[in-house]
Motif scaffolding. Structure first.
Motif, mmCIF file in Angstrom:
data_model
loop_
_atom_site.group_PDB
_atom_site.id
_atom_site.type_symbol
_atom_site.label_atom_id
_atom_site.label_comp_id
_atom_site.label_asym_id
_atom_site.label_seq_id
_atom_site.Cartn_x
_atom_site.Cartn_y
_atom_site.Cartn_z
ATOM 1 N N PRO A 22 0.799 -1.225 0.000
ATOM 2 C CA PRO A 22 0.000 0.000 0.000
ATOM 3 C C PRO A 22 0.831 1.273 0.000
ATOM 4 C CG PRO A 22 -0.070 -1.080 2.148
ATOM 5 C CD PRO A 22 0.602 -2.024 1.222
ATOM 6 N N ASP A 23 2.162 1.193 0.208
ATOM 7 C CA ASP A 23 2.991 2.396 0.163
ATOM 8 C C ASP A 23 3.229 2.882 -1.266
ATOM 9 O OD1 ASP A 23 3.293 2.831 2.842
ATOM 10 O OD2 ASP A 23 5.143 1.674 3.027
ATOM 11 N N TYR A 24 2.949 2.032 -2.249
ATOM 12 C CA TYR A 24 3.186 2.407 -3.640
ATOM 13 C C TYR A 24 1.882 2.831 -4.308
ATOM 14 C CZ TYR A 24 7.954 0.644 -3.404
ATOM 15 O OH TYR A 24 9.272 0.462 -3.069
ATOM 16 N N PRO A 25 1.919 3.882 -5.142
ATOM 17 C CA PRO A 25 0.694 4.338 -5.825
ATOM 18 C C PRO A 25 0.154 3.263 -6.767
ATOM 19 C CG PRO A 25 2.441 5.994 -5.969
ATOM 20 C CD PRO A 25 3.075 4.739 -5.448
ATOM 21 N N LEU A 26 -1.142 3.320 -6.996
ATOM 22 C CA LEU A 26 -1.769 2.416 -7.955
ATOM 23 C C LEU A 26 -1.451 2.874 -9.373
ATOM 24 C CD1 LEU A 26 -5.270 2.104 -6.236
ATOM 25 C CD2 LEU A 26 -3.382 0.476 -6.135
ATOM 26 N N ARG A 27 -1.470 1.924 -10.305
ATOM 27 C CA ARG A 27 -1.243 2.248 -11.716
ATOM 28 C C ARG A 27 -2.183 1.436 -12.587
ATOM 29 N NH1 ARG A 27 1.982 -1.819 -13.742
ATOM 30 N NH2 ARG A 27 2.974 -3.152 -12.160
ATOM 31 N N PRO A 28 -2.477 1.941 -13.785
ATOM 32 C CA PRO A 28 -3.388 1.211 -14.670
ATOM 33 C C PRO A 28 -2.807 -0.141 -15.069
ATOM 34 C CG PRO A 28 -3.055 3.481 -15.412
ATOM 35 C CD PRO A 28 -2.023 3.213 -14.357
ATOM 36 N N PRO A 29 -3.658 -1.128 -15.339
ATOM 37 C CA PRO A 29 -3.164 -2.434 -15.777
ATOM 38 C C PRO A 29 -2.868 -2.434 -17.268
ATOM 39 C CG PRO A 29 -5.540 -2.462 -15.693
ATOM 40 C CD PRO A 29 -5.128 -1.088 -15.246
ATOM 41 N N LYS A 30 -2.200 -3.462 -17.705
ATOM 42 C CA LYS A 30 -1.981 -3.643 -19.140
ATOM 43 C C LYS A 30 -3.205 -4.310 -19.755
ATOM 44 C CE LYS A 30 3.050 -3.963 -18.818
ATOM 45 N NZ LYS A 30 4.255 -4.825 -19.041
ATOM 46 N N GLY A 31 -3.621 -3.818 -20.910
ATOM 47 C CA GLY A 31 -4.728 -4.413 -21.630
ATOM 48 C C GLY A 31 -4.245 -5.453 -22.618
ATOM 49 N N ARG A 32 -5.117 -5.820 -23.546
ATOM 50 C CA ARG A 32 -4.744 -6.875 -24.496
ATOM 51 C C ARG A 32 -3.628 -6.436 -25.442
ATOM 52 N NH1 ARG A 32 -9.517 -7.165 -29.125
ATOM 53 N NH2 ARG A 32 -9.342 -4.998 -29.813
#
Length: 472
Positions: A173-183
């Motif tokens: 939880p100390d690291y920011p969230l980031r978008p996932p990779k799509g197809r």
């Protein structure tokens, strides 16, 4: 094998209950429904104050044998982190921590499509040992508001829209969230509002969402890509408030499970990523006269009715004081900022998305009010109860609204609580809420929210380390 010539084909009558993907009418039908699907286990679930599914699992044979289900009353007095706040004058623990009983609502019986073993689920109401409805259980809070409308011969109709983000798995939880990779193999970026290509990046996941929903008898109206990176929105078909709250409750489970199947997270946090839009749960609302089936927001000649204007007046007066039920966490108030396409006012207007209460363009029978303030982290039962209670009080007390806002409403001062503690104080300070929510619910909910704030204050944020460590 060839049928002998002249032999009549024999039709086998299948009871409707066995065909239904969702809900039965009796325990006898429930037993047949479970047998027909080879169900081995039942999840008996109910939402806590946060909207988290709590309950018990049991073999299906025990479920249909009049087994008594019980949970401790303390279940409704702990925070989202599992802590138990200190008692205050208005927040008290039940002295014996006695049992509360779960009463399955068989109309919600459905399969759990992501489980490997044949499993079903049923949403339960909460009663005390005497069989009386527990007033602070969220599903009961909403039922009580709907009952106030029923006393006047009315039936509220709602249609929620739920936004959420898909994010890459994050175990620290100390690291920011980031978008996932799509197809495509690349992380999706922002600027994808209403993009079909953005949806197609996650088409296999979305197929699973549709498949899981169909198996549970949940109806998705539309699905779109929202403004944020990998931010999606699901719109549900309008209907009964309790039934729609049940659907949102189950949809959140469904979407999370579908995302996990594909190695990513789905989050309903109001503001999961800095400098990105927050996630809302917009609520469209109208009221039907049960005797005539007509929308009470419209007169016979199609013009807006007095009830319509009073409903809006009630929203303007009471929603800011019940905002903590629509924005229930510290993080929720990070979404309520004027530069992120989110209303920070209590204005209303016709087809004006900068207002808190928008009246979409429609024909008279579909006239409705959209509450754009709730965030997607809200408990759907409490968010609907809060919004409908405000409108009800407005009609009952004949509260006149302001003039509709035709211009941008998000410029100037912020007309809402700016933080959790301020919102809690407003909830406690509105005397008219005792009539619709009851003293016990308000005391418990406010106590839990104060406990969550104190837990949050124990955490040192990156901002503090960055700007205070060497400068003060």
């Amino acid at each position: 094998m060839l049928r002998p010539q002249g032999a009549a084909s024999k039709k086998v009558s299948v009871p409707p209950a066995l065909k239904s993907s969702r809900g039965v009418k009796s325990w006898k039908e429930a037993a047949a429904w479970l047998r027909a699907r080879g169900i081995e286990d039942i999840e008996c679930i109910t939402p806590d104050l946060a909207g988290v599914a709590r309950g018990k699992m049991m073999p299906s044979s025990k479920f249909t044998s009049n087994t008594s289900l019980a949970l401790p009353s303390a279940l409704y007095r702990h925070t989202i982190s599992g802590d138990y706040p200190d008692e205050t004058e208005s927040f008290r623990y039940e002295a014996r921590d006695s049992d509360l009983k779960l009463e399955p609502d068989l109309s919600t019986l459905s399969v759990v499509p992501w489980e490997t073993d044949p499993t079903a689920q049923v949403i339960c109401d909460v009663v005390d040992t005497d069989g009386e409805s527990v007033p602070y259980a969220p599903r009961n809070v909403l039922k009580n508001i709907v009952a106030l409308y029923a006393e006047r011969g009315w039936k509220p109709v709602v249609a929620p829209e739920i936004e959420f983000y898909l994010v890459a798995m994050n175990d620290d939880p100390d690291y920011p969230l980031r978008p996932p990779k799509g197809r495509s193999g690349r992380s999706i970026l922002g600027g994808q509002s209403y993009s079909i290509a953005g949806i197609n990046e996650f088409d296999e996941l979305i197929d699973d969402i549709y498949h899981f929903s169909e198996k549970q008898g949940l109806e998705i109206d539309t699905l779109i890509h929202e403004e944020g990176p990998a931010q999606l929105e699901i719109n549900l078909r309008h209907g009964d408030p309790v039934a729609l709250a049940d659907q949102v409750f189950l949809f959140k489970r469904t979407i999370r499970e579908a995302a996990l199947k594909h190695g990513i997270y789905a989050t309903f946090m109001a503001k999961p990523m800095q400098r990105q839009p927050g996630s809302a749960m917009h609520i469209h609302q109208s009221v039907i006269d049960e005797a005539t089936g007509k929308n009470i927001f419209s007169n016979a000649d199609g013009t807006p009715s007095q009830e319509f204007f009073h409903f809006i007046g009630g929203m303007q007066k009471y929603v800011p004081s019940s905002l903590v039920m629509l924005a229930p966490y510290v993080n929720s108030y990070r979404r309520l900022t004027p530069d992120m396409a989110c209303p920070v006012n209590n204005a209303w207007g016709y087809d004006n998305r900068t207002t808190a209460f928008r009246v979409p363009l429609s024909d008279p029978q579909a006239r409705r009010v959209e509450n754009r303030l709730p965030s997607s982290d809200a408990n759907p039962y409490l968010a609907l109860a809060s919004s409908l209670a405000a409108g009800y009080l407005g009609i009952k007390k004949e509260i006149e609204p302001t003039e509709p806002t035709a211009e941008t409403a998000n410029e100037g001062s912020i007309d809402l609580p700016r933080g959790l503690l301020e919102a809690v104080a407003l909830l406690e300070g509105e005397p008219d809420f005792l009539e619709v929510f009851g003293k016990e619910f308000i005391g418990i909910y406010a106590g839990v929210k104060r406990g969550e704030f104190e837990t949050f204050m124990q955490v040192i944020s990156p901002w503090e380390r960055e700007f205070l460590l060497l400068n003060v």
